[in-house]
Design an enzyme around this catalytic site. Structure first.
Site, PDB file in Angstrom:
ATOM      1  N   HIS A 182      20.383 -15.850  37.609  1.00 45.92           N
ATOM      2  CA  HIS A 182      20.227 -14.412  37.849  1.00 45.92           C
ATOM      3  C   HIS A 182      19.962 -13.700  36.527  1.00 45.92           C
ATOM      4  CE1 HIS A 182      20.837 -10.397  39.413  1.00 45.92           C
ATOM      5  NE2 HIS A 182      21.587 -10.168  38.338  1.00 45.92           N
ATOM      6  N   GLU A 240     -20.896 -36.346  26.805  1.00 47.08           N
ATOM      7  CA  GLU A 240     -20.731 -34.904  27.094  1.00 47.08           C
ATOM      8  C   GLU A 240     -22.020 -34.191  26.681  1.00 47.08           C
ATOM      9  OE1 GLU A 240     -18.551 -32.659  28.644  1.00 47.08           O
ATOM     10  OE2 GLU A 240     -20.234 -31.357  28.115  1.00 47.08           O
ATOM     11  N   GLY A 268     -14.120 -30.115  26.731  1.00 48.69           N
ATOM     12  CA  GLY A 268     -13.107 -29.333  27.458  1.00 48.69           C
ATOM     13  C   GLY A 268     -13.652 -28.736  28.750  1.00 48.69           C
ATOM     14  N   GLY A 269     -14.986 -28.749  28.902  1.00 48.73           N
ATOM     15  CA  GLY A 269     -15.605 -28.327  30.164  1.00 48.73           C
ATOM     16  C   GLY A 269     -15.301 -26.889  30.548  1.00 48.73           C
ATOM     17  N   THR A 270     -15.295 -26.642  31.843  1.00 50.21           N
ATOM     18  CA  THR A 270     -15.166 -25.288  32.385  1.00 50.21           C
ATOM     19  C   THR A 270     -13.835 -24.645  31.998  1.00 50.21           C
ATOM     20  OG1 THR A 270     -16.469 -26.005  34.282  1.00 50.21           O
ATOM     21  CG2 THR A 270     -15.260 -23.934  34.517  1.00 50.21           C
ATOM     22  N   CYS A 271     -12.740 -25.354  32.224  1.00 47.69           N
ATOM     23  CA  CYS A 271     -11.409 -24.752  32.034  1.00 47.69           C
ATOM     24  C   CYS A 271     -11.266 -24.191  30.628  1.00 47.69           C
ATOM     25  CB  CYS A 271     -10.333 -25.793  32.309  1.00 47.69           C
ATOM     26  SG  CYS A 271      -8.677 -25.168  32.034  1.00 47.69           S
TER      27      CYS A 271
HETATM   28  C1  LIG Z   1     -13.617 -18.184  35.868  1.00 41.33           C
HETATM   29  C2  LIG Z   1     -12.814 -19.412  36.219  1.00 41.33           C
HETATM   30  C3  LIG Z   1     -11.446 -19.380  36.088  1.00 41.33           C
HETATM   31  C4  LIG Z   1     -10.692 -20.494  36.405  1.00 41.33           C
HETATM   32  N1  LIG Z   1      -9.335 -20.442  36.298  1.00 41.33           N
HETATM   33  C5  LIG Z   1      -8.580 -21.500  36.642  1.00 41.33           C
HETATM   34  C6  LIG Z   1      -7.171 -21.479  36.519  1.00 41.33           C
HETATM   35  O1  LIG Z   1      -6.602 -20.483  36.109  1.00 41.33           O
HETATM   36  N2  LIG Z   1      -6.470 -22.571  36.852  1.00 41.33           N
HETATM   37  C7  LIG Z   1      -7.082 -23.715  37.304  1.00 41.33           C
HETATM   38  O2  LIG Z   1      -6.402 -24.701  37.598  1.00 41.33           O
HETATM   39  N3  LIG Z   1      -8.423 -23.775  37.429  1.00 41.33           N
HETATM   40  C8  LIG Z   1      -9.184 -22.702  37.106  1.00 41.33           C
HETATM   41  N4  LIG Z   1     -10.543 -22.775  37.190  1.00 41.33           N
HETATM   42  C9  LIG Z   1     -11.156 -24.030  37.674  1.00 41.33           C
HETATM   43  C10 LIG Z   1     -11.188 -25.091  36.549  1.00 41.33           C
HETATM   44  O3  LIG Z   1     -11.836 -24.560  35.418  1.00 41.33           O
HETATM   45  C11 LIG Z   1     -11.903 -26.322  37.045  1.00 41.33           C
HETATM   46  O4  LIG Z   1     -11.325 -26.735  38.261  1.00 41.33           O
HETATM   47  C12 LIG Z   1     -11.785 -27.477  36.049  1.00 41.33           C
HETATM   48  O5  LIG Z   1     -12.367 -27.132  34.813  1.00 41.33           O
HETATM   49  C13 LIG Z   1     -12.492 -28.705  36.615  1.00 41.33           C
HETATM   50  O6  LIG Z   1     -12.463 -29.710  35.682  1.00 41.33           O
HETATM   51  P1  LIG Z   1     -13.493 -30.919  35.767  1.00 41.33           P
HETATM   52  O7  LIG Z   1     -12.993 -31.905  34.781  1.00 41.33           O
HETATM   53  O8  LIG Z   1     -13.689 -31.353  37.146  1.00 41.33           O
HETATM   54  O9  LIG Z   1     -14.912 -30.308  35.312  1.00 41.33           O
HETATM   55  P2  LIG Z   1     -15.364 -29.432  34.089  1.00 41.33           P
HETATM   56  O10 LIG Z   1     -14.203 -28.855  33.393  1.00 41.33           O
HETATM   57  O11 LIG Z   1     -16.388 -28.506  34.598  1.00 41.33           O
HETATM   58  O12 LIG Z   1     -16.033 -30.472  33.080  1.00 41.33           O
HETATM   59  C14 LIG Z   1     -17.218 -31.171  33.384  1.00 41.33           C
HETATM   60  C15 LIG Z   1     -17.908 -31.552  32.086  1.00 41.33           C
HETATM   61  O13 LIG Z   1     -18.980 -32.429  32.393  1.00 41.33           O
HETATM   62  C16 LIG Z   1     -20.096 -32.106  31.567  1.00 41.33           C
HETATM   63  N5  LIG Z   1     -21.308 -32.606  32.249  1.00 41.33           N
HETATM   64  C17 LIG Z   1     -21.797 -32.216  33.439  1.00 41.33           C
HETATM   65  N6  LIG Z   1     -22.865 -32.936  33.779  1.00 41.33           N
HETATM   66  C18 LIG Z   1     -23.072 -33.816  32.780  1.00 41.33           C
HETATM   67  C19 LIG Z   1     -24.024 -34.835  32.541  1.00 41.33           C
HETATM   68  N7  LIG Z   1     -24.957 -35.127  33.448  1.00 41.33           N
HETATM   69  N8  LIG Z   1     -23.959 -35.518  31.381  1.00 41.33           N
HETATM   70  C20 LIG Z   1     -23.002 -35.262  30.448  1.00 41.33           C
HETATM   71  N9  LIG Z   1     -22.061 -34.325  30.640  1.00 41.33           N
HETATM   72  C21 LIG Z   1     -22.080 -33.607  31.783  1.00 41.33           C
HETATM   73  C22 LIG Z   1     -20.031 -30.600  31.466  1.00 41.33           C
HETATM   74  O14 LIG Z   1     -20.745 -30.137  30.328  1.00 41.33           O
HETATM   75  C23 LIG Z   1     -18.534 -30.372  31.359  1.00 41.33           C
HETATM   76  O15 LIG Z   1     -18.100 -30.367  30.016  1.00 41.33           O
HETATM   77  C24 LIG Z   1     -11.332 -21.676  36.865  1.00 41.33           C
HETATM   78  C25 LIG Z   1     -12.723 -21.725  36.964  1.00 41.33           C
HETATM   79  C26 LIG Z   1     -13.464 -20.595  36.657  1.00 41.33           C
HETATM   80  C27 LIG Z   1     -14.953 -20.668  36.793  1.00 41.33           C
END
Ligand SMILES: Cc1cc2nc3c(=O)[nH]c(=O)nc-3n(C[C@H](O)[C@H](O)[C@H](O)COP(=O)(O)OP(=O)(O)OC[C@H]3O[C@@H](n4cnc5c(N)ncnc54)[C@H](O)[C@@H]3O)c2cc1C
Length: 458
Positions: free
Chosen positions: A440, A33, A38-41
């Site tokens: 209900h 990582e 926990g990434g984007t979510c």
């Molecule tokens: C503002 C916003 C609101 C959202 N709200 C919702 C919601 O309410 N409900 C919902 O279902 N979805 C929602 N989403 C979408 C959701 O966040 C994503 O679909 C989800 O996080 C995708 O998960 P993932 O595991 O594919 O990637 P991510 O969660 O993005 O995780 C990818 C990880 O990989 C790491 N990484 C990337 N490249 C490399 C590399 N080369 N080497 C090492 N590490 C790397 C990153 O740092 C990151 O931690 C929202 C998105 C946004 C932007």
């Protein structure tokens, strides 16, 4: 070179769960990582935004207190620093939990840094070289920054940097009237900012049906959000009060001046710095990794899960990718991506819960259709809560009796839609749901009624 049974790149929504299943099966796993567990979510997506949406809802209800017979002395005062701190705490707790669980996972080695393919079996992270017969890519995506005129001359916010604000913008201009943009637009309006949404398409959330778009626009405008659709050419220029957004819309003045601009115009995959060429992993024209029905890429022994494969853009789809891959690899299952029924929500208030086809998509096919529609003004629970905006709609194939899709824009719509999703997953005729006896008063109780009132539409 350090050898593992599997390497996972990215601790987003699929990677950590997959690490758990693989190590439970006795494999050694390296999980890489580069930034936040926990990434984007967890850090910049679902969790902080839904926590902020909850604060915004409280502000909204407080303003409406008198409608419910509750007297407050004066309107609510919004402490943005505390609103932000609340969202930060929720994210930080989840992030720490994921990191702790990975670090404590027997058989899992956590490596911090940027991973890059050196060859189909070798990943480099800084000075380290890792190799494994199975590599899982879960790298997610980031906000797109469009190449619009003047963009380099102004400072702008994305869904990530806006989370650092602990003061209220005077006037937030949101470029992009789709899912991410609308959530921020409504929450900032409820916090007390002037808000303008600028959208290139002729209507908001243009992927939804026109009646849904119209109703969402009405909800936004009723709260004082200014909506500018059909913005043919958007450009951004410095202005002494912030940023001038030139919109060239069919109607209204040609410019909007905001103190802050949020760009919410889509996402792009984090695949440009992964060295995918060295591994022979194919991508499409937009950089998404091409996968088959089992999430395998064009290179043997490499899978792509989550947002980076372009087959889903949600936390639940990323997690489902993990479930498919794990079941096929470890349980001898034959699960397929195409078995997944699309479902999602838009978390404005009231929320939009969606499943399956839109009415427009269904009408584009040849099938005979039955359609039901009911305004939320005819849902007791909505009336009792004083939240009657929106409507529910369901589309059925009249020959197969299967539900093709539904939308519930209204209070509780994000939860109530699951009744429809469940019946679609069960793949049984809609009559099964129509004969159910729901509780209900709920929003869900009107779904059988809706199904009892379907009208032939073709
Ligand atoms: C503002 C916003 C609101 C959202 N709200 C919702 C919601 O309410 N409900 C919902 O279902 N979805 C929602 N989403 C979408 C959701 O966040 C994503 O679909 C989800 O996080 C995708 O998960 P993932 O595991 O594919 O990637 P991510 O969660 O993005 O995780 C990818 C990880 O990989 C790491 N990484 C990337 N490249 C490399 C590399 N080369 N080497 C090492 N590490 C790397 C990153 O740092 C990151 O931690 C929202 C998105 C946004 C932007």
């Amino acid at each position: 070179m350090t050898h593992f049974d599997a390497i996972i790149i990215g601790a987003g929504q699929a990677g950590p769960a997959l690490a758990g299943r693989l190590t439970n099966a006795g494999m050694t796993v390296a999980l890489v990582e580069r930034k936040l567990f926990g990434g984007t979510c967890v850090n910049t997506g679902c969790m902080p935004t839904k926590t902020l949406v909850a604060s915004a809802y409280v502000a909204h209800l407080a303003r409406r207190a008198a409608d419910f017979g509750i007297t407050l002395d004066g309107g609510p005062r919004i402490d943005m620093a505390r609103v932000k701190a609340r969202a930060d705490t929720v994210s930080a707790k989840a992030r720490a939990g994921i990191e702790a669980s990975l670090r404590g996972m027997p058989g899992c080695t956590v490596i911090r840094g940027q991973a890059r393919f050196e060859s189909p079996r070798v990943i480099r992270v800084g000075q380290k070289h890792l190799t494994a017969p199975r590599i899982f890519v879960n790298v997610g995506g980031r906000a797109s920054v469009p190449d619009m005129p003047g963009i380099e001359s102004v400072s702008y916010l994305t869904n990530t940097s806006i989370l650092a604000l602990d003061r209220l913008p005077r006037h937030l201009v949101v470029v992009g009237g789709s899912y991410v943009g609308l959530e921020f637009a409504q929450m900032y309006r409820r916090f007390g900012a002037d808000v303008t949404v600028v959208e290139m398409a002729p209507r908001l959330i243009a992927r939804e049906d026109e009646d849904v778009s119209e109703s969402v626009r009405q909800i936004c405008e009723d709260e004082g959000i200014s909506v500018r659709t059909g913005a043919r050419c958007i450009s951004l220029w410095p202005h002494d009060q912030g940023v001038l957004v030139s919109v060239e819309c069919a109607d209204g003045p040609p410019d909007v001046v905001g103190s802050h601009v949020l760009l919410a115009v889509g996402r792009r995959p984090n695949t440009d710095d992964l060295g995918l060429d060295s591994a022979g992993v194919a991508t499409d024209a937009r950089g998404y990794i091409t996968v088959d029905e089992g999430l395998a890429t064009s290179a043997a022994g490499i899978w792509a899960l989550g947002d980076c494969n372009g087959r889903g853009a949600f936390t639940h789809t990323a997690y489902n990718d993990f479930e498919i891959v794990a079941a096929n690899l470890l349980d001898g299952a034959h699960r397929r991506l195409s078995e997944r029924i699309p479902a999602y929500a838009l978390y404005i208030d009231p929320p939009l819960g969606r499943v399956g086809m839109t009415e427009t998509q269904a009408r584009a096919g040849e099938r005979p259709l039955l359609i039901g529609r009911r305004p939320m003004t005819r849902v007791s629970r909505a009336v009792e809560k004083g939240e009657t905006q929106g409507f529910m709609k369901v589309v059925v194939d009249s020959e197969t009796q299967r539900i093709l899709g539904a939308a519930i824009l209204g209070t509780g719509g994000d939860e109530a839609i699951h009744g429809v999703l469940d019946i679609m997953n069960a793949d049984v005729p809609y009559g099964v749901l129509q004969r159910a006896v729901p509780i209900h008063p709920t929003v869900s109780e009107l779904i059988p009624t809706l199904l009892g009132d379907l009208q032939p539409s073709r």
